[in-house]
Design a protein around this motif. Structure first.
Motif, PDB file in Angstrom:
ATOM      1  N   ALA A 217       0.849  -1.204   0.000  1.00 58.24           N
ATOM      2  CA  ALA A 217       0.000   0.000   0.000  1.00 58.24           C
ATOM      3  C   ALA A 217       0.884   1.252   0.000  1.00 58.24           C
ATOM      4  N   ASP A 218       0.567   2.216  -0.878  1.00 61.98           N
ATOM      5  CA  ASP A 218       1.353   3.452  -0.948  1.00 61.98           C
ATOM      6  C   ASP A 218       0.981   4.369   0.207  1.00 61.98           C
ATOM      7  N   LEU A 219       1.994   4.700   1.000  1.00 59.51           N
ATOM      8  CA  LEU A 219       1.801   5.505   2.208  1.00 59.51           C
ATOM      9  C   LEU A 219       2.750   6.695   2.162  1.00 59.51           C
ATOM     10  N   MET A 220       2.284   7.837   2.645  1.00 60.53           N
ATOM     11  CA  MET A 220       3.140   9.030   2.715  1.00 60.53           C
ATOM     12  C   MET A 220       2.755   9.864   3.927  1.00 60.53           C
ATOM     13  N   ALA A 221       3.601  10.828   4.269  1.00 57.00           N
ATOM     14  CA  ALA A 221       3.320  11.713   5.405  1.00 57.00           C
ATOM     15  C   ALA A 221       3.435  13.158   4.955  1.00 57.00           C
ATOM     16  N   ASP A 222       2.628  14.031   5.559  1.00 51.63           N
ATOM     17  CA  ASP A 222       2.644  15.468   5.240  1.00 51.63           C
ATOM     18  C   ASP A 222       2.807  16.242   6.541  1.00 51.63           C
ATOM     19  N   ALA A 223       3.900  17.017   6.631  1.00 56.14           N
ATOM     20  CA  ALA A 223       4.216  17.723   7.879  1.00 56.14           C
ATOM     21  C   ALA A 223       3.731  19.170   7.888  1.00 56.14           C
ATOM     22  N   ASN A 224       3.302  19.688   6.745  1.00 55.82           N
ATOM     23  CA  ASN A 224       2.892  21.094   6.683  1.00 55.82           C
ATOM     24  C   ASN A 224       3.867  22.010   7.428  1.00 55.82           C
ATOM     25  N   SER A 225       5.145  21.837   7.122  1.00 57.97           N
ATOM     26  CA  SER A 225       6.185  22.773   7.609  1.00 57.97           C
ATOM     27  C   SER A 225       6.457  22.701   9.110  1.00 57.97           C
ATOM     28  N   ALA A 226       6.168  21.577   9.737  1.00 56.45           N
ATOM     29  CA  ALA A 226       6.257  21.523  11.198  1.00 56.45           C
ATOM     30  C   ALA A 226       7.670  21.301  11.741  1.00 56.45           C
ATOM     31  N   TYR A 227       8.647  21.051  10.870  1.00 58.78           N
ATOM     32  CA  TYR A 227       9.988  20.696  11.358  1.00 58.78           C
ATOM     33  C   TYR A 227      11.035  21.727  10.963  1.00 58.78           C
ATOM     34  N   VAL A 228      12.223  21.592  11.590  1.00 62.57           N
ATOM     35  CA  VAL A 228      13.384  22.405  11.217  1.00 62.57           C
ATOM     36  C   VAL A 228      14.503  21.441  10.832  1.00 62.57           C
ATOM     37  N   LEU A 229      15.513  21.999  10.168  1.00 62.89           N
ATOM     38  CA  LEU A 229      16.588  21.143   9.656  1.00 62.89           C
ATOM     39  C   LEU A 229      17.254  20.322  10.764  1.00 62.89           C
ATOM     40  N   GLU A 230      17.294  20.878  11.957  1.00 64.06           N
ATOM     41  CA  GLU A 230      17.888  20.152  13.091  1.00 64.06           C
ATOM     42  C   GLU A 230      17.128  18.854  13.404  1.00 64.06           C
ATOM     43  N   ASP A 231      15.929  18.711  12.892  1.00 66.63           N
ATOM     44  CA  ASP A 231      15.158  17.468  13.091  1.00 66.63           C
ATOM     45  C   ASP A 231      15.547  16.382  12.085  1.00 66.63           C
TER      46      ASP A 231
ATOM     47  N   PRO B 169       8.305  19.001   4.767  1.00 62.00           N
ATOM     48  CA  PRO B 169       8.746  18.918   6.162  1.00 62.00           C
ATOM     49  C   PRO B 169       9.121  20.267   6.768  1.00 62.00           C
ATOM     50  N   LEU B 170       9.744  21.158   5.982  1.00 59.71           N
ATOM     51  CA  LEU B 170      10.275  22.415   6.526  1.00 59.71           C
ATOM     52  C   LEU B 170       9.457  23.614   6.045  1.00 59.71           C
ATOM     53  N   HIS B 171       9.862  24.784   6.496  1.00 58.13           N
ATOM     54  CA  HIS B 171       9.154  26.026   6.169  1.00 58.13           C
ATOM     55  C   HIS B 171       9.078  26.262   4.655  1.00 58.13           C
ATOM     56  N   ARG B 172       8.037  26.983   4.257  1.00 61.33           N
ATOM     57  CA  ARG B 172       7.822  27.215   2.819  1.00 61.33           C
ATOM     58  C   ARG B 172       9.008  27.915   2.137  1.00 61.33           C
ATOM     59  N   ASP B 173       9.697  28.779   2.860  1.00 57.73           N
ATOM     60  CA  ASP B 173      10.797  29.524   2.245  1.00 57.73           C
ATOM     61  C   ASP B 173      12.136  28.787   2.303  1.00 57.73           C
TER      62      ASP B 173
END
Ligand code: OSB
Ligand code: MG
Length: 383
Positions: free
Chosen positions: A192-206, A224-228
């Protein structure tokens, strides 16, 4: 003969309220009742078509909201179209709206896409054919909001898989990620094809933490990271085996080219509403196709009107991954269109290529009942 011009003489803005069957939670907020901005656009020849603005209630996903979009359309964007002639196909509308107006892509898109809807009617053909679509059915995935515990998420993922969805996307955030994804991965069949969406909730340190997701064979991790953070996304992609897909970051063609040259991602989620409409969406689609980047059509909890535009877009050739194009009943007790959008047991949604225009009929009586605010914008000569 196809009329060569569209001349818009009235744009009616409406806000409707539509309650979701269950609240939808992403890392940056939760919504239980959508406030949806609908446009009804009338051409001087007398035909009208509906479109939808995907701006949300709060500026969490993007800086726009339904209220900023309403303002932008009324004050700066609609006056550029009202009473003017634009070509068919309306490829130049985006440039008219974009000149010296920065941002407000969702507001621009609602007008731009409405012009494509009008163009399809003038040409007496389907929206899909008008934009160069080819498929007569598109594969569908589901986007599952953040749940209180892994067990509730597993239950929804299993039900979705049994319903035929071709891709299951789970929303994640710090504190609701690895264990949630692991539980779903363990419960679903291996293929089954599975994926995750973080909507920018993380920083590179993660990065080290996110690399734990590599164990689950996700088809991608979205935004995973901010839009910019295109540069940081590139650094993160070098540390992940899982392909990164960008959503919020891809606001125009140049951002997509930057993603490719920097290596910030390997997949693009195209939402026509996020990028200013179909003409930019098609250019992003073409850039990706030339560069071997697969794309899929995202969703913004649209009503059946917005869905018509998304389904048409997803019929273009490089939409090779299932979109967030779930049927009406996944979102609403009752949609505002007839027929409602449905999905077959193979997770496919039919593209209404045999209908003229956007392919569904808007239930005007129901829209009237749901309308809480309305404004008519009229061409100067008629005002
Ligand atoms: O990130 O794709 C997203 C909904 C609201 C805001 C952002 C997103 C979403 C979804 C919903 O994932 C997808 C759908 O409409 O089914
Ligand atoms: Mg997303």
């Amino acid at each position: 003969m196809t009329p060569k011009m569209i001349r818009i003489d009235r744009i009616t803005l409406r806000e409707i309220r539509l309650r979701l069957r269950e609240p939808f939670r992403i890392s940056s907020g939760v919504v239980d009742e959508r406030r949806i901005l609908l446009l009804e656009i009338r051409d001087a020849s007398g035909i009208t078509e509906w479109s939808e603005c995907v701006a949300g209630e709060l500026p969490n996903y993007s800086p726009e909201t339904i209220d900023t979009a309403w303002l932008a359309i009324r004050e700066w964007l609609a006056p550029r179209l009202l009473g003017k002639s634009v070509g068919v196909p309306p490829d130049g509308v985006y440039e008219i709206l974009d000149r010296h107006v920065s941002g407000h892509q969702m507001a621009k898109a609602a007008l731009e896409m409405g012009c494509w809807g009008i163009a399809a009617r003038l040409r007496q053909t389907s929206l899909s054919a008008t934009i160069g679509g080819e498929r007569d059915r598109v594969a569908t995935g589901i986007s599952l909001g953040i749940q209180r515990d892994p067990a509730s998420l597993v239950q929804r993922a299993l039900a979705a898989h049994a319903n035929g969805y071709r891709k299951i996307k789970v929303k994640i955030q710090p504190g609701a990620d690895i264990e949630f994804v692991r539980a779903v991965r363990d419960a679903l069949p291996k293929d089954a094809d599975l994926m995750a969406d973080a909507n920018s909730a993380y920083v590179l340190e993660d990065a080290g933490h996110l690399a734990e997701l590599d164990a689950f064979g996700l088809i991608m991790i979205e935004q995973p990271l901010h839009r910019d953070d295109l540069v940081r996304h590139a650094a993160l992609q070098r540390r992940l085996r899982t392909p990164i897909c960008l959503d919020e970051s891809i606001t125009d063609v140049a951002r997509c080219e930057d993603m490719i040259s920097l290596g910030s991602g390997k997949v693009v989620n195209i939402k026509p509403g996020r990028v200013g409409g179909f003409s930019v969406a098609r250019r992003i689609h073409d850039v990706c196709m030339r560069n071997g980047i697969p794309v899929w059509c995202g969703g913004m909890l649209e009503s059946g009107i917005g869905r018509a535009y998304n389904v048409a877009l997803a019929s273009l050739p490089n939409f090779v991954l299932p979109g967030d194009l779930s049927p009406s009943a996944r979102y609403w007790e009752r949609d505002i269109v007839t027929p409602e959008w449905t999905m077959d047991a193979d997770g496919m949604v039919a593209v209404p290529r045999n209908e003229v225009g956007i392919g569904i009929t808007v239930d005007r009586g129901r829209v009237d009942e749901l309308t809480v605010r309305r404004e008519d914008l009229i061409a100067p000569s008629q005002a």
